[in-house]
Design an enzyme around this catalytic site. Structure first.
Site, PDB file in Angstrom:
ATOM      1  N   VAL A 119       9.144  -5.608  -2.293  1.00 28.49           N
ATOM      2  CA  VAL A 119       9.223  -7.006  -2.720  1.00 28.49           C
ATOM      3  C   VAL A 119       9.498  -7.030  -4.211  1.00 28.49           C
ATOM      4  CG1 VAL A 119       7.919  -9.144  -2.988  1.00 28.49           C
ATOM      5  CG2 VAL A 119       7.660  -7.781  -0.904  1.00 28.49           C
ATOM      6  N   ASP A 126      -8.039  -5.973  -4.969  1.00 33.57           N
ATOM      7  CA  ASP A 126      -8.113  -5.630  -6.386  1.00 33.57           C
ATOM      8  C   ASP A 126      -7.288  -6.551  -7.275  1.00 33.57           C
ATOM      9  OD1 ASP A 126      -9.620  -3.566  -5.458  1.00 33.57           O
ATOM     10  OD2 ASP A 126      -8.353  -1.956  -6.233  1.00 33.57           O
ATOM     11  N   GLU A 177     -16.356  11.750  -9.062  1.00 33.89           N
ATOM     12  CA  GLU A 177     -15.989  12.501  -7.867  1.00 33.89           C
ATOM     13  C   GLU A 177     -15.059  13.653  -8.226  1.00 33.89           C
ATOM     14  OE1 GLU A 177     -16.533   8.695  -4.869  1.00 33.89           O
ATOM     15  OE2 GLU A 177     -14.587   9.131  -5.765  1.00 33.89           O
ATOM     16  N   GLY A 213      -7.196  -4.868   1.797  1.00 33.39           N
ATOM     17  CA  GLY A 213      -7.125  -6.320   1.869  1.00 33.39           C
ATOM     18  C   GLY A 213      -6.048  -6.789   2.838  1.00 33.39           C
ATOM     19  N   GLY A 244      -2.911  -2.209   1.916  1.00 31.39           N
ATOM     20  CA  GLY A 244      -4.190  -1.592   1.577  1.00 31.39           C
ATOM     21  C   GLY A 244      -5.295  -2.225   2.412  1.00 31.39           C
ATOM     22  N   GLY A 263       1.523  -5.825   0.989  1.00 30.97           N
ATOM     23  CA  GLY A 263       0.547  -4.785   0.656  1.00 30.97           C
ATOM     24  C   GLY A 263      -0.300  -4.396   1.857  1.00 30.97           C
TER      25      GLY A 263
END
Lengths: 452, 452
Positions: B84, B312, B175, B20, B18, B16
């Site tokens: 994955v 998350d 938003e 993190g 992102g 991932g």
């Protein structure tokens, strides 16, 4: 503010919001007519820069302007986001997929699309570059090819992933090949760990004896030299005889050859859009070999003074016997002429035949490299590149004040980053038969020397 | 330059790219480890600005950075563009769709996706906003709705085309609603001829008693006031009980109600990505109600000290009993902590438990309007909006020097143009049962008054 009823005004319907259609609409701004511009896309696309989207240098939004935004202040113009399926010249009516629109004068400006010389099955393997979707497909394929090469353990397959074939040595083919070479050799440098993207094999195939056939021979030679210096292999007098997933078959003086390539782009043939056939069916107008509409000296079609055809869709041979080339300046000038013709007619006047004023031709090959043919003046290299940038930004700004593109351009030029390199759409990962099964066992550079 | 063989180095595999995953990779830069970052996308996406893509203010390329470009100079890092499918903790191996990768330490940071509370059939009608493709789908639907309204002769149907329902009163919902209101009332002004886009009905639905539930109540009230001023109808204590093409069914204190709306966006529930279930199956780790992975105080999972979960996807409840919110700062700090933990372990040291330092919360409502909760300091309006812009541009620049976004932002701010309003993809025209059958017979403004 005086409001007047316009229901009796002459109604001009324009089909197609490219350069031809949009110029016609804009030049009718102060005329006592109602204008309806119909397009199945909600934006005008600046096609000359589409190759930048295909190579990750610009985003689609950078080279597209919403038609409604462009015509917002033109109160006599209405934009209709709809698809035209037919026309009815007898009742002066345009048929939509879900309705119909009456016209007094019709301007057809729907342009051209790819032509695979009867091999429509090649389209899936070798996409052309006409729409935003085409550009994103090509961008995905180019980027996925490098990703697949990085993960491919078999050297021969890896070679095929790193081989890019561009069919057609016109301006689009040159621009794509040159930019792709820069992408591989400059932008992607050091981004991969197993492959060296600079080893990519970029082939430009042209059937005739030189690239840029309509340009003077000396500029073709300069263009070829510039491309070769960028690392593109230019093969002229080379005809594509077959395209299959992973293989391009070519024929040249020495016989037939099979090229293993996973990425193939079609920049060769063009054929008229569907509206040409509709016009032929409904009015009997003659079409040329590539399906374009033969137009009269005033851009109308035979027997139909209320129907004009402008831009790439028109075959205009009244200037020097040869049809005018399918380039943006011809479309713009024809759109402008169409507007003038309508205005003259409303005043009961006549116009002389359309005459294309050729300001010159420009083709870009890469960073700092372009060729320009301005009639007496022919030049190449950095001055031609600057001229090219200037002309293109100029036209972009004219429509939408896209000064941002200038920043983006300057940014790309100095950083060579090409930040819009996104693999988007359905497939976002390469799927191989079998990839490397551990992390790369390469020799990394130690921390101490990292600061070089 | 000293080259050393790294084949025996500790191998950190991160799934991932992102906030993190990328922060973990970057903070391992100077560690004696090999890093392999696996992502099925080739870019890091700046998700907090995705709503700007959905409303045509920015292009996907503006808020995405190719992972290879971000990690280009980090010589101990390799990017793998792959999917994955499974893990094998016993053999310390990550299984790809087409291969496998061995690890010494695994960091899983695959985030969350939409959750429709068991009504997965709502997804087609009410898309969420998590990926670039989601944003382009929502952009297409919003723009097509205005195009359809312009062509729709039936007033009731036209009303449904001009009704936009956003489900969920968290930051994303706010938003989207605020920007959509600006699009309708400012950007699209005067672009249509039959409809007035400002008449659009924008509904924000929230099940709880106020919007932005995790924020202090006074900011929720300010946010609601700002939204209302922009023309958004905010309905709290309103639960969606059904979504069908063209209709949202809601339940509130006064009973049930059907809202006719052609455009519905889902900004409510979130559930963990597929990797959480994989981890649960292979390690027996506990998942929370929304499928997130319960992590230990050091972000590892029970019984598996070599597997960390960050961002998350992690349910971290060791700070104050409540799980930490799924926001970028938590993911960044957890990614940073994971890197530190690995570095400490390699030196035989220990680290104290992860501790989230909350710098505050920001939510933007529209041009000039935002709310900020910085603990002791709570503010709203223009200062909060400026803070929001500053923080977001700051993080964008950190990854990719995306100064261009700053220009784009300034440009949009002053011109309100939102130039990336393109309808792209498969459907590009609205298809109605029957559209107006002639050009609009409206009263145009005369030439003389056009200059106002």
């Amino acid at each position: 503010m005086t409001a007047i009823n316009t229901s009796s005004w002459h109604h001009v319907v324009i089909v197609g919001g490219g350069f031809g259609g949009l110029y016609a609409a804009q030049h009718l701004k102060n005329a006592p007519v109602k204008v309806t511009l119909i397009d199945k896309r909600n934006f005008h696309l600046f096609q000359p820069l589409l190759y930048q989207v295909a190579t990750g240098g610009l985003s689609p939004g950078d080279i597209a302007s919403p038609l409604r935004a462009v015509l917002r202040r033109q109160k006599n113009a209405t934009v209709l986001n709809a698809e035209v399926t037919d026309i009815d010249p007898k009742h002066r009516r345009v048929i939509l997929r879900d309705g119909e629109v009456d016209y007094d004068t019709l301007i057809v400006a729907t342009g051209v699309s790819h032509y695979y010389f009867g091999h429509d099955d090649w389209a899936k393997t070798a996409p052309g570059l006409k729409t935003v979707e085409d550009a994103l497909t090509i961008r995905r394929r180019i980027l996925l090819a490098f990703e697949a090469a990085e993960r491919e353990p078999d050297p021969q397959k890896r070679r095929a992933w790193l081989t890019f074939v561009i069919v057609g040595g016109g301006p689009t083919g040159l621009e794509l090949a040159g930019t792709l070479a820069e992408l591989a050799r400059v932008t992607l440098k050091e981004e991969f760990r197993r492959i060296d993207p600079a080893q990519a094999n970029i082939l430009l195939l042209e059937g005739r004896e030189r690239v840029l056939p309509p340009y003077p021979a000396e500029l073709s030679i300069k263009a070829k030299t510039a491309l070769t210096r960028l690392g593109v292999t230019v093969r002229t007098e080379t005809t594509v005889t077959n395209i299959q997933e992973g293989t391009v078959t070519i024929r040249h003086n020495n016989g037939e050859e099979h090229i293993q390539a996973q990425t193939i782009v079609w920049a060769a043939g063009m054929k008229a859009s569907m509206m040409a056939q509709v016009l032929a069916n409904r009015t009997g107008v003659e079409l040329d070999r590539t399906g374009r509409v033969m137009v009269e000296p005033d851009l109308t079609i035979t027997g139909q003074p209320d129907i004009l055809v402008v831009g790439d869709l028109a075959h205009y041979a009244h200037q020097n016997g040869q049809p005018l080339p399918g380039v943006a300046p011809v479309a713009m000038q024809q759109g402008h002429y169409a507007a003038n013709l309508i205005k003259a007619r409303l005043k009961g006047k006549r116009l002389p035949a359309f005459w294309y004023f050729n300001k010159g031709n420009l083709a870009v090959i890469g960073r700092n490299a372009a060729v320009a043919d301005l009639g007496l003046l022919k030049f190449s290299g950095f001055p031609a590149w600057l001229a090219w940038i200037f002309v293109h930004i100029w036209y972009l700004i004219e429509f939408d004040n896209k000064v941002l593109v200038l920043f983006q351009w300057a940014w790309n030029y100095f950083t060579r980053k090409r930040g819009a390199r996104l693999i988007t759409g359905d497939e976002t990962v390469p799927v191989l038969e079998k990839c490397f099964d551990t992390a790369p066992e390469r020799t990394y550079i130690t921390t101490s020397s990292r600061g070089r």
